[in-house]
Design an enzyme around this catalytic site. Structure first.
Site: not given
Ligand code: GTP
Ligand code: SPV
Ligand code: MN
Length: 589
Positions: A69, A197, A206, A226, A248, A250, A277, A371
């Site tokens: 983004r 993207y 979003k 979110h 994002s 996290c 999400d 992704r």
């Molecule tokens: P968006 O799709 O961008 O909104 O992200 P999201 O919040 O769904 O994040 P996602 O669950 O894909 O996690 C992103 C990163 O955080 C990955 O690289 C995971 O491995 C890492 N991660 C997730 N949960 C944990 C955790 O409990 N501990 C640690 N150390 N890393 C974590």
């Molecule tokens: C984020 O960036 O929080 C995502 C991926 O979930 S996107 O759809 O690119 O915003």
């Molecule tokens: Mn997101």
């Protein structure tokens, strides 16, 4: 496909502007989607993957300068500045249109325009809303097919109504310097240009489900957040739901699909995924807060996803999935990313399409923000409530971010208003999900910094008003931090499945079944109350260290918050000022 005059008039206007060679309505039929897939294979836009190992899966590479983004080029346009700024980039509506119209003029000459009706939320749900995206990208059509309920069913839901979000997307010339992602909340309109993207071009996600929807929610008395939504089933078969807002990349997808540690599984605990999400939430007839996931798939972060960290996500990607910017294993025509396994392919292409040997190359095979777009129905732990559209009752709302220091593993706010304060002061290290520096701590209130469709001061006020409406029924508000680091930069808390131990404490707090320690920032667990049975390489002393509240560090934090709040001027609710004063006082005691 429709006789809806509002749709047809708008479509005529847009066609006259972008001048496509052909206009094709997307009805959502298998035949049409198959034909589009085949066309995308012919043009090279998509690469079909191994039909035996990854049936129905395809690979796509974006341009190398178009991988996340673009927050600096994302705008909220309204008539008056005070309705959007200061957190959002703002430009006056007609000024932005005057800037973009010349770029859109004739941009689809020689191309096909796809007219893509879609519904955010299950068809027929009182929560659901319809959008139409006009796009010149087959990648967008194929992604939206997974991420939304699209095609004729969405148009049927709309009927003759004028209540739909008008989305216009064009790859145009893919010029980085002319890339714009623009929301016009007052006109239910989104314009996106010069990007391919996901977060910039899948306009249901979003742009609509957060930016436009948060604005609608403010006006109509509901919330677009979110947030993931998950259900926790106890051994008696009762399911309690929580939502969680993390910035994002996290950990939302990971928490939403969590598998409880073995000890809990043996007792009969289960986790059900409702969303990973976005949550749309409104008060139900019984006074409680109900949440739905408006999406129909997962647009998840690939790197780090493996059979240990998140098996449910990995299994979800084994069929009918679109992979974007991962490495391409040429030996078996499958995909690979960092953290998938310890066996990177030697004969591969990296995410930019260059020859890549995973055993010897210094470079990464997959982009850090690569992704997968996977259908929700693939997920082994998808909730039975997912498709119902009635919403699930929310017991707790959890905020969280990446903080190496200061923020404890978990704490509970004193009440709803204090919880709004806790959400408003969230801060997190930036990730690869947006362009720009990674690892810089920034304030990201409620994980909505890049997604709030109106003035953030008004948004905070809306949270307070929702709390007032909900009264006794308001969910309890918590904050978590899985990302505390030791002096060598290792994570102190094991995270992932073990996060269930924290969820259990949160639910016990909601049910008044466990005591807690009152601190300067809220209620923190007694270490003995977090169940560590069966946990690996972790002890109660470390737990105590990440549950500590360091008043000096929080006093410094309060200074940062005060600075952050200044930009909201008069629009900052007085209640947040009061909350900040209380924090300062508590830290000084
Ligand atoms: P968006 O799709 O961008 O909104 O992200 P999201 O919040 O769904 O994040 P996602 O669950 O894909 O996690 C992103 C990163 O955080 C990955 O690289 C995971 O491995 C890492 N991660 C997730 N949960 C944990 C955790 O409990 N501990 C640690 N150390 N890393 C974590
Ligand atoms: C984020 O960036 O929080 C995502 C991926 O979930 S996107 O759809 O690119 O915003
Ligand atoms: Mn997101």
């Amino acid at each position: 496909m429709t006789t809806n005059k509002h749709v047809l008039t708008w479509l005529d206007e847009m066609v006259a502007l972008v001048k496509p060679d052909k206009v094709v309505w997307i009805d959502g039929s298998e035949e049409q989607l198959t034909a589009l897939r085949e066309e995308s294979f012919r043009t090279g836009e998509m690469v079909p993957l191994n039909e035996e190992l990854l049936p129905g899966c395809v690979l796509h590479h974006t341009a190398v300068n178009d991988v996340a983004r673009v927050e600096g080029r994302t705008y909220i346009c309204t008539k008056k500045r005070e309705d959007a700024a200061p957190i959002n980039n703002w430009m006056e509506t007609s000024e932005m249109k005057a800037k973009l119209i010349p770029m859109y003029d004739g941009c689809m000459k020689g191309r096909t325009m796809y007219v893509l009706p879609y519904c955010m939320g299950p068809i027929g749900s009182p929560f659901s809303k319809v959008g139409i995206e006009l796009t010149d990208s087959i990648y967008v059509v194929m992604n939206m097919d997974i991420m939304t309920r699209m095609g004729k069913q969405a148009l049927d839901q709309l009927g003759d109504s004028n209540d739909f979000v008008r989305g216009l997307h064009s790859k145009a010339k893919m010029e980085e310097e002319n890339r714009y992602i623009v929301q016009f909340p007052e006109e239910n309109t989104i314009w996106s240009i010069n990007s391919g993207y996901g977060g910039n071009v899948l306009l249901g996600k979003k742009c609509f489900a957060l930016r436009i929807a948060s604005y609608l929610g403010k006006n109509e008395g509901w919330m677009a957040e979110h947030m993931l939504i998950l259900g926790i089933e106890n051994p008696q078969g009762e399911v309690k739901y929580v939502t969680a807002a993390f910035p994002s990349a996290c950990g939302k997808t990971n928490l939403a699909m969590l598998i409880p540690p073995e000890g809990y599984r043996n007792k009969g605990y289960k986790v059900w995924t409702v969303g990973d999400d976005i949550a749309w939430m409104r008060q139900g007839a019984d006074g409680k807060l109900y949440a739905i996931n408006p999406e129909n798939g997962f647009f998840g972060v690939a790197p780090g996803t493996n059979m240990k960290s998140n098996p449910n996500a990995l299994i979800s990607t084994q069929k009918g999935t679109i992979f974007t910017n991962v490495a391409h294993n040429l030996d078996d025509n499958t995909v690979w990313w960092e953290g998938l396994d310890k066996n990177p392919p030697e004969n591969a292409l990296d995410w930019t399409g260059e020859p890549w040997n995973g055993k010897t190359s210094e470079k990464k095979g997959a982009h850090p923000n690569s992704r997968f777009t996977a259908p929700a129905k693939n997920c082994p732990c998808i909730s039975a409530e997912f498709d119902k559209g009635e919403g699930v009752p929310v017991s707790a709302i959890i905020f969280g971010g990446r903080r190496a220091q200061t923020t404890p593993l978990v704490y509970q706010s004193r009440d709803w208003n204090n919880g709004v304060f806790v959400g408003s002061i969230m801060a997190s290290e930036t990730t690869a999900a947006a362009t720009g520096a990674v690892g810089v701590v920034r304030r990201d209130p409620m994980a909505m910094l890049p997604f709030c469709g109106y003035h953030m001061g008004d948004y905070f006020q809306h949270w307070f008003e929702m709390g007032e409406k909900l009264g006794e029924n308001a969910p309890k508000i918590f904050n978590v931090n899985w990302f505390r680091l030791d002096s060598e930069g290792h994570f102190l808390w094991p995270g992932f499945g073990d996060n269930f131990r924290v969820l259990e404490w949160i639910l016990k707090r909601c049910e008044g079944k466990v005591d807690a320690k009152e601190t300067a920032i809220g209620y923190v667990p007694y270490a003995e109350d977090i169940n560590l049975e069966g946990i690996q390489d972790f002890d109660i002393e470390t737990l105590k260290s990440i549950l500590e509240v360091d008043k000096a560090a929080w006093a410094k934090e309060a200074e940062g918050i005060e600075e952050f709040y200044k930009q909201f001027g008069d629009k900052l609710p007085q209640e947040l000022r009061n909350q900040l004063e209380t924090l300062k006082k508590n830290c000084a005691e």
